[in-house]
Design a protein around this motif. Structure first.
Motif, mmCIF file in Angstrom:
data_model
loop_
_atom_site.group_PDB
_atom_site.id
_atom_site.type_symbol
_atom_site.label_atom_id
_atom_site.label_comp_id
_atom_site.label_asym_id
_atom_site.label_seq_id
_atom_site.Cartn_x
_atom_site.Cartn_y
_atom_site.Cartn_z
ATOM 1 N N SER A 30 33.577 54.709 53.280
ATOM 2 C CA SER A 30 33.737 53.306 52.903
ATOM 3 C C SER A 30 32.542 52.464 53.336
ATOM 4 C CB SER A 30 35.027 52.738 53.498
ATOM 5 O OG SER A 30 35.034 52.867 54.897
ATOM 6 N N LYS A 44 36.431 48.989 45.679
ATOM 7 C CA LYS A 44 36.182 48.084 46.804
ATOM 8 C C LYS A 44 37.457 47.881 47.629
ATOM 9 C CE LYS A 44 34.625 43.407 47.932
ATOM 10 N NZ LYS A 44 34.205 42.096 47.376
ATOM 11 N N GLN A 87 29.421 45.408 38.930
ATOM 12 C CA GLN A 87 30.064 44.400 39.762
ATOM 13 C C GLN A 87 31.080 43.586 38.962
ATOM 14 O OE1 GLN A 87 27.463 41.337 41.093
ATOM 15 N NE2 GLN A 87 28.915 40.460 42.561
ATOM 16 N N ARG A 133 26.674 49.189 47.711
ATOM 17 C CA ARG A 133 27.089 48.273 46.646
ATOM 18 C C ARG A 133 26.456 46.899 46.847
ATOM 19 N NH1 ARG A 133 30.756 44.231 46.352
ATOM 20 N NH2 ARG A 133 31.733 43.810 44.314
ATOM 21 N N GLN A 134 26.509 46.398 48.078
ATOM 22 C CA GLN A 134 25.959 45.079 48.350
ATOM 23 C C GLN A 134 24.448 45.039 48.149
ATOM 24 O OE1 GLN A 134 27.747 42.360 48.844
ATOM 25 N NE2 GLN A 134 25.846 41.161 48.868
ATOM 26 N N CYS A 175 38.217 51.077 49.585
ATOM 27 C CA CYS A 175 37.325 51.228 50.737
ATOM 28 C C CYS A 175 37.719 50.309 51.885
ATOM 29 C CB CYS A 175 35.878 50.949 50.323
ATOM 30 S SG CYS A 175 35.133 52.241 49.310
ATOM 31 N N LEU A 192 30.323 50.373 50.566
ATOM 32 C CA LEU A 192 30.252 48.910 50.607
ATOM 33 C C LEU A 192 28.829 48.423 50.876
ATOM 34 C CD1 LEU A 192 33.530 48.175 52.616
ATOM 35 C CD2 LEU A 192 33.155 47.898 50.159
ATOM 36 N N ASP A 226 35.167 48.777 39.892
ATOM 37 C CA ASP A 226 34.506 48.208 41.073
ATOM 38 C C ASP A 226 35.527 47.551 42.000
ATOM 39 O OD1 ASP A 226 32.463 47.096 42.789
ATOM 40 O OD2 ASP A 226 32.788 45.189 41.761
ATOM 41 N N LYS A 227 36.432 46.789 41.445
ATOM 42 C CA LYS A 227 37.454 46.109 42.261
ATOM 43 C C LYS A 227 38.409 47.113 42.918
ATOM 44 C CE LYS A 227 37.455 41.814 39.556
ATOM 45 N NZ LYS A 227 38.234 40.932 38.649
ATOM 46 N N CYS A 252 29.307 51.090 41.673
ATOM 47 C CA CYS A 252 30.030 49.822 41.824
ATOM 48 C C CYS A 252 29.089 48.625 41.732
ATOM 49 C CB CYS A 252 30.766 49.796 43.165
ATOM 50 S SG CYS A 252 32.117 50.964 43.292
#
Length: 327
Positions: free
Chosen positions: A203, A137, A128, A210-211, A140, A207, A133-134, A124
């Motif tokens: 999740s 996200k 981005q 990903r960040q 999650c 997350l 990815d959406k 993801c």
């Protein structure tokens, strides 16, 4: 030297935590509106009042709370956590038996959520803003806010009731001799509880990873690597993996408390005979010794997970090491 000092500080913290957990758990349990004597002998018991009074005296139910607590502590320090009212066995035996089921469930869910969450998080982060990815996200975020028991009931309804792919509950088939239970039987009974716990835990890892990947992608050294002609696969292998892996592992260790809490609810939904089911039964029957034993053991388990996470942060994060040296 620093690590030894940190271990000493954490050990003192754990001791204080256990004392606090024991006191709070004891007060909450003893003040519950359920009479342990009634839970033990039943509402339709034919025992005489003298016999009931003898049981009350034996258990010390009329003694002052401080006295009862310190008697429990004195025995607990020796390794005697008392006798379970619910299972008619020593609390240590019950916890050891039940935890042998729960540890397998937790470790599998912990491993799957960590590995899959890490891989999906990198995917993801590298894409981005894309459709996948959406969608991931959003999924999650929905899973993160959904109750564990609701996810468990949904999985049970779809995969066990509607599709009939997996058994409804328990750890082994009912009515089958222990000698006849195969490894395949145990795996089939584990699938839905593990799936539920993995879904609940994944999740956070997705997350977070990903960040971190997004932050690293926007850093100067990644821009320089792109300018040298490195593609996404090379960026992930050479730069992103080593910068994201250790922080993700520490987050995974720190998630022990959420995993432990989710396990208790998941085991109840699937009637899985682990420590969570034992805690539910003990709460229903006002089983003070078993509840106290589970509370203390769960506190130790969660603390160890957080301790490992803190040590990993200190070992692998240069900023934390520099902060300790300045201190």
């Amino acid at each position: 030297m620093k690590q030894g000092k940190k271990l000493l500080e954490e050990s003192i913290r754990m001791l204080l935590l256990l004392i606090a957990v024991s006191i709070v758990a004891f007060l909450l349990i003893t003040k519950a509106p359920i009479d342990p004597l009634v839970s033990y002998i039943g509402t339709n018991s034919t025992l005489s009042e003298e016999a009931k009074a003898e049981i009350v005296k034996e258990w010390g139910l009329k003694d002052p709370l401080p006295q009862r607590f310190f008697i429990w502590v004195k025995h607990a320090v020796r390794g005697d956590l008392g006798r379970s009212i619910t299972y008619k066995k020593s609390v240590s035996t019950v916890i050891r038996t039940k935890f042998s089921y729960s540890i397998l469930l937790m470790m599998l869910a912990w491993l799957f959520s960590g590995v899959l969450g890490f891989v999906i998080g990198i995917f993801c982060g590298m894409r981005q803003g894309g459709i996948l990815d959406k969608l991931i996200k959003t999924f999650c975020l929905l899973i993160k806010s959904a109750p564990v028991f609701w996810i468990g009931l949904l999985a049970l309804t779809v995969f066990a009731v509607w599709l009939g792919w997996f058994p409804i509950g328990m750890a082994v088939p009912t009515g089958k001799l222990a000698s006849d239970v195969t490894v395949g039987d145990r795996i089939r009974h584990l699938v839905l509880p593990v799936f539920t716990l993995t879904l609940v835990s994944i999740s956070e890892v997705v997350l977070y990873t990903r960040q971190k990947v997004i932050e690293i992608r926007n850093s100067d050294f990644i821009l320089y690597a792109r300018a040298r002609g490195e593609n996404n696969r090379q960026l992930v292998r050479r730069h992103i993996l080593r910068n994201v892996a250790l922080p993700a592992i520490t987050v995974q260790f720190a998630s022990f408390n959420e995993l432990f809490g989710g396990m208790a609810l998941a085991e109840t939904v699937f009637a899985y005979p682990g420590i969570g089911t034992a805690a539910t039964a003990a709460a229903t029957n006002a089983d003070v010794p078993l509840l106290l034993g589970i509370a203390v053991c769960s506190a130790i388990f969660v603390f160890v997970g957080n301790l490992i996470a803190n040590l990993l942060y200190g070992v692998f994060d240069p900023r934390i090491r520099e902060g300790e040296q300045r201190g």
